[in-house]
Motif scaffolding. Structure first.
Motif: not given
Length: 358
Positions: A262-268, A290-291, A317-319, A344-347
Motif C-alpha cells: 500500500a502507498a498513501r499516494d501512488h503506486g501501491g 494506492a490512495g 485498487t486506487a482512490g 478498480i476503479p479502472t484498469n
C-alpha cells in the motif's frame, strides 16, 4: 601455506633422517591447519567483537557463533556500529544465532557495517532491532563493501534515513532470506539500494516493511536490482509512492509476486520513475492499493520505461483512476502478452497502455 614436496633424494638416506623429515613435515602441516582454523565464539558480545578484530587483522577469517545464542548489544562498539567494521572477507557461521540491539538500550546503533574492501558472508543468522540516526538500521554496506547472505533474517530494524533493514551502497546478495518489519523514515523500508549499489535477491521474502515518507516501503532502488523467485508483500509507504517497490534506475523482477502492498499516494505495488527501467518477467502484481492513483503500477516521468512480459496486473485498487497501470506523459509501457484486468476503479484509463482496456 602450501608446502612444496621435497625432491627425491639422490643417495640412500638413513632411517633416522627419514624420521626427522617426516616429523618436520607433519609439524609444518599441523601449523598450517592451526593458522587457518575457524574461530568459535562463546555466547558474548565482547568475544564476538574480539573475533572480528582478530579476523580483520589476519586479512580474513571464519567466525562460528554459539548455537542459538542471542548476542545482545547494549552499547555500540564505536559510533553507530555494534561491532567493528568489517574490512576483509569474513564468514559468519550463524548456527541460528541472533545479533540484537538490546530492546532496553537507549543508544542508537546498527548491528553490522561492511566497509570498503570488506566481504561479510552470513549463514543461518538473524539481525534485529538495530536503530540508527542515519542509514542502514540493521546492516550498512558501504561503497566497495560486499554482503552475501543465505538463510538470514533481517527484522525489526529502524533507520532515521534510508534502508531500515539494509542500506546498500556496494554489493548485496540475498538468498533464501527474509526482510521483515523494518522501517525507514525516508527511503527503502526493507532494502535501500543507493546510487552505484547493486543487489541480487533470490528466493527471499520481503514483507511488513515500511517507509514513513517518500518512497519504497519494501525496496527502493537507485542502483541496479534483480529480484527472482521472491515475494514482496504487505509493505507500505505512509506518505509517498511505491508501497512495494520504487525504482528510478535498473530493476528486473523475474518469477516473483508483488502483492498486498500500500502507498498513501501512488503506486501501491510498484512505482517506476525518474527515467528508470523496470522489467517484470513472469511476475504477478496483485491486490495492492494506492490512495490516489495506480494501485498496481505507477510509471511516470519522461524516459521511464516499464516492461511487462508474460506478467499479470490484477485486482489492484486506487482512490482515483486508474487502479491498475498509470502511464504518464513521456513514459513508455511495453506489454508483451501480459494481463491487466479486474483493477478498480479502472484498469488503465485515462492512461494509454498497450493491450489494456478500461
Amino acid at each position: 601455506m602450501r608446502h612444496p614436496r621435497p625432491a627425491p633424494a639422490r643417495t640412500r638416506s638413513t632411517a633416522r633422517s627419514l624420521a626427522v623429515c617426516l616429523v618436520a613435515g607433519l609439524t609444518s602441516v599441523a601449523g598450517t591447519a592451526v593458522a587457518h582454523a575457524d574461530t568459535h565464539v562463546r555466547c558474548g558480545t565482547a568475544a564476538l567483537n574480539a573475533a572480528i578484530v582478530k579476523a580483520n587483522a589476519a586479512g580474513k577469517g571464519t567466525i562460528v557463533l554459539a548455537r542459538h545464542c542471542v548476542y545482545d548489544f547494549k552499547t555500540p562498539y564505536t559510533g553507530q556500529d555494534a561491532t567493528p567494521a568489517i574490512t576483509v572477507p569474513i564468514t559468519f557461521v550463524g548456527n541460528g544465532a541472533v545479533l540484537r540491539r538490546d530492546p532496553g538500550s537507549a543508544a542508537h546503533f546498527r548491528l553490522l557495517d561492511v566497509a570498503v574492501g570488506g566481504t561479510a558472508v552470513l549463514r543461518d543468522l538473524t539481525v534485529e532491532k538495530g536503530d540508527v540516526t542515519g542509514d542502514g538500521g540493521g546492516i550498512l554496506v558501504q561503497r566497495g563493501g560486499t554482503l552475501r547472505a543465505k538463510s538470514v533474517t533481517v527484522k525489526d530494524n529502524t533507520a532515521a534515513g534510508d534502508g531500515g533493514g539494509i542500506d546498500d551502497r556496494g554489493t548485496v546478495e540475498l538468498k533464501a532470506s527474509r526482510l521483515a518489519g523494518n522501517t525507514a523514515a525516508l527511503f527503502g523500508g526493507g532494502l535501500a539500494v543507493e546510487s552505484g549499489g547493486t543487489a541480487a535477491v533470490t528466493g527471499t521474502k520481503i514483507y511488513d516493511n515500511g517507509a514513513r515518507s517518500f518512497f519504497g516501503g519494501g525496496v527502493l532502488n537507485d542502483g541496479s536490482v534483480t529480484i527472482e523467485d521472491s515475494s514482496v508483500t504487505h509493505n507500505h509507504v505512509d506518505a509517498g509512492d511505491g508501497g512495494g517497490l520504487w525504482n528510478d534506475s535498473q530493476m528486473t523482477v523475474n518469477g516473483s509476486t508483488i502483492a498486498d502492498n500500500a502507498a498513501r499516494d501512488h503506486g501501491g505495488g510498484v512505482t517506476n520513475a525518474g527515467g528508470g527501467k523496470a522489467t517484470f518477467n513472469g511476475s504477478t502484481i496483485k491486490n495492492n492499493s494506492a490512495g490516489r492513483q495506480a494501485g498496481g503500477v505507477y510509471n511516470v516521468n519522461p524516459g521511464s520505461t516499464l516492461v511487462l512480459n508474460l506478467s499479470r496486473v490484477t485486482r489492484n485498487t486506487a482512490g482515483g483512476p486508474p487502479g491498475g497501470v498509470f502511464n504518464g506523459p513521456g513514459s513508455t509501457v511495453v506489454n508483451k502478452h501480459s494481463v491487466i484486468k479486474d483493477n478498480i476503479p479502472t484498469n488503465c484509463s485515462p492512461s494509454v497502455v498497450p493491450g489494456c482496456v478500461g
